[in-house]
Design a protein around this motif. Structure first.
Motif, short mmCIF file in Angstrom:
data_model
loop_
_atom_site.label_atom_id
_atom_site.label_comp_id
_atom_site.label_asym_id
_atom_site.label_seq_id
_atom_site.Cartn_x
_atom_site.Cartn_y
_atom_site.Cartn_z
N ALA A 159 18.18 105.45 83.29
CA ALA A 159 16.82 105.39 82.47
C ALA A 159 16.25 104.23 82.28
O ALA A 159 15.03 103.85 82.58
N GLY A 160 17.23 103.26 82.29
CA GLY A 160 16.61 101.73 82.24
C GLY A 160 15.92 101.29 83.59
O GLY A 160 14.67 100.55 83.32
N LEU A 161 16.44 101.72 84.54
CA LEU A 161 15.69 101.29 85.75
C LEU A 161 14.37 102.10 85.93
O LEU A 161 13.52 101.52 86.67
N LEU A 166 8.17 101.46 85.48
CA LEU A 166 7.10 102.06 84.47
C LEU A 166 6.59 100.90 83.70
O LEU A 166 5.24 100.91 83.66
N SER A 167 7.35 100.02 83.08
CA SER A 167 6.81 98.89 82.58
C SER A 167 6.05 97.65 83.40
O SER A 167 5.47 96.62 82.79
N GLY A 168 6.45 97.90 84.67
CA GLY A 168 5.89 96.61 85.43
C GLY A 168 6.99 95.49 85.59
O GLY A 168 6.70 94.46 85.85
N GLY A 169 8.10 95.66 84.67
CA GLY A 169 9.17 94.76 85.07
C GLY A 169 9.40 93.92 83.67
O GLY A 169 10.41 93.20 83.43
N PHE A 170 8.49 94.51 82.54
CA PHE A 170 9.13 93.65 81.26
C PHE A 170 9.96 94.31 80.31
O PHE A 170 10.25 93.86 79.36
N PHE A 171 10.59 95.47 80.91
CA PHE A 171 11.62 96.06 80.15
C PHE A 171 12.72 96.03 81.46
O PHE A 171 12.73 96.54 82.24
N MET A 350 9.10 98.22 74.84
CA MET A 350 8.15 98.08 75.88
C MET A 350 6.70 97.79 75.25
O MET A 350 5.83 96.92 75.56
N PHE A 351 6.39 98.38 74.12
CA PHE A 351 5.23 98.14 73.61
C PHE A 351 4.97 97.03 72.96
O PHE A 351 4.00 95.90 73.09
N VAL A 352 5.88 96.49 72.31
CA VAL A 352 6.12 95.17 71.86
C VAL A 352 5.73 94.13 72.81
O VAL A 352 4.94 93.06 72.74
N LEU A 353 6.64 94.28 74.07
CA LEU A 353 6.43 93.26 75.12
C LEU A 353 5.17 93.47 75.86
O LEU A 353 4.75 92.33 76.67
N ALA A 360 -1.10 97.27 75.85
CA ALA A 360 -0.11 98.46 75.24
C ALA A 360 -1.12 99.57 75.40
O ALA A 360 -0.47 100.61 75.69
N GLU A 361 -2.59 99.54 75.41
CA GLU A 361 -3.19 100.73 75.59
C GLU A 361 -2.93 101.22 77.15
O GLU A 361 -2.93 102.45 77.41
N ASP A 362 -3.00 100.33 77.92
CA ASP A 362 -2.68 100.85 79.37
C ASP A 362 -1.32 101.37 79.43
O ASP A 362 -1.30 102.41 80.20
N LEU A 363 -0.23 100.84 78.82
CA LEU A 363 0.82 101.42 78.78
C LEU A 363 0.94 102.93 78.34
O LEU A 363 1.49 103.89 78.84
#
Length: 396
Positions: A159-161, A166-171, A350-353, A360-363
């Motif tokens: 799940a983490g990978l 999905l986050s582009g690397g910030f998670f 992820m949203f905080v990051l 965040a809207e893009d995410l």
């Protein structure tokens, strides 16, 4: 980088702690409405148990009949023990007796052992060659270490990978060296040096993690941190446990990770606004998850600067973010067996990051077109200027 904007949020720590305590009792305010089954308020019993696990207070609440209250109480007590068992056996990165703790200890040992004479020079030469020829980076020539892992750790890492991509690397599950460096809850915390941060960052990067079945491969010195995903996973474990033991109306609160099940006419969950006495919003949910992450509670002020616990792997510093808190709502009323609902823990982080409202809207839009996250129903953001942003199904 301009860290003053990140940390310009100066909230009185005592007030915030009081707000957090209130949030455990009030913020996730649930109202159970009579379902029309013939059970009245005179015979319905509320049973709850409170414990401590995953570095937070856990509260389990069930609605049952007077006749079944003792049995329900025991089920909740056993559920608390189940949480402690999972933490001790698999998820506690600070305990070398847990699976993840043992792996991290082995990884620390790998980088603490002295290199053979000439090895460091040889590696440095290779790195210099890479820098001049455009070849592989230093990270690519690091040694790799392989471990056989349990199904539980496999599911969490998988799940983490996925969320890393999905986050582009910030998670990033490999954030541990930086998290340890920025131990902002330690009363002896000091701001790390630029050199310390650079050294820790050299060990971070889920792009160097691979998973094949139950075989995990890590780069030399890399360590895993389930802190932003374990509580969500544990909520799903508890769902299965309660279902197996016949409980149908349950509320789980794992220190801000709220899971509800069986609310036929809905639970009402109120979401705290850390910058206001008013709520950021309310959510009506019969079955699902409401999870909040934020930079306002866990941290310390040093020389007038607030350092919080959510670290950006791209910079090595506490996230430079205008998002003070992010709440993710997963509605599983129509999909109780959703395989991704428990990722809400990771998604709120992820949203905080994401850093800005625009990112965040893009995410949000990327998540809403991902079939794995079809149960994502709402996101509530509180920005540092006090603005509250709410996105729901109608905004996609």
């Amino acid at each position: 980088m301009d860290r003053k904007r990140i940390l310009r949020l100066k909230i009185l720590p005592v007030l915030l702690i009081m707000l957090l305590v209130l949030s455990l009792l009030i913020t996730f305010w649930m109202v159970w409405k009579n379902s029309g089954t013939g059970v009245t308020s005179d015979t319905e019993i509320t049973v709850y148990k409170t414990g401590y696990c995953f570095d937070t207070v856990i509260t389990l609440t069930a609605y049952t009949s007077q006749a079944e209250s003792d049995e329900t109480s025991q089920i909740l007590e056993d559920a608390l023990l189940l949480c402690q068992e999972y933490e001790a056996k698999y998820l506690d990165r600070f305990d070398e007796n847990s699976e993840i703790g043992a792996i991290n200890a082995a990884q620390r040992q790998a980088i603490s052992e002295e290199e053979p004479d000439g090895a460091a020079d040889e590696e440095a030469d290779e790195t210099d060659d890479d820098a001049t020829t455009g070849g592989e980076s230093e990270a690519a020539v690091m040694a790799e270490y392989t471990y056989e892992i349990s199904d539980i750790c496999r599911d969490l890492i998988e799940a983490g990978l996925y969320d890393y991509e999905l986050s582009g690397g910030f998670f990033d599950l490999t954030i541990t060296p930086l998290s340890d460096l920025w131990n902002v809850t330690d009363e002896d915390f000091t701001v790390p040096s630029v050199e310390q941060i650079a050294q820790a960052m050299s060990l971070v990067g889920s792009n160097r993690v691979s998973l094949s079945g139950n075989t995990l491969t890590l780069g030399e010195g890399q360590q895993l941190n389930f802190g932003s995903i374990a509580k969500g996973y544990m909520c799903e474990v508890l769902r299965q446990y309660f279902t197996e033991h016949g409980l149908t109306h349950v509320i789980v609160n794992l220190g801000g990770n709220v899971f509800v099940m069986g609310g036929e006419e809905g639970y009402t969950v109120a979401v705290t606004n850390p910058l206001s006495e008013n709520y950021a919003g309310t959510v009506s949910l019969s079955d699902g998850y409401v999870v909040t992450s934020g930079i306002y509670e866990r941290g310390q002020e040093v020389d007038g600067v607030w350092y919080h616990h959510i670290i950006d792997p791209a910079t090595g510093y506490p996230a430079d973010t205008e998002i003070v808190s992010a709440t993710v709502v997963m509605d599983t009323s129509d999909y109780p067996d959703s395989a991704a609902a428990w990722h809400s823990d990771a998604l709120s982080t992820m949203f905080v990051l994401a850093g800005t409202q625009e990112s965040a809207e893009d995410l949000w839009r990327r998540l809403k077109v991902d079939e794995n996250y079809d149960v994502l129903s709402q996101v509530i953001l509180v920005l540092e200027d006090g603005t509250v942003i709410v996105w729901s199904e109608s905004d996609t």
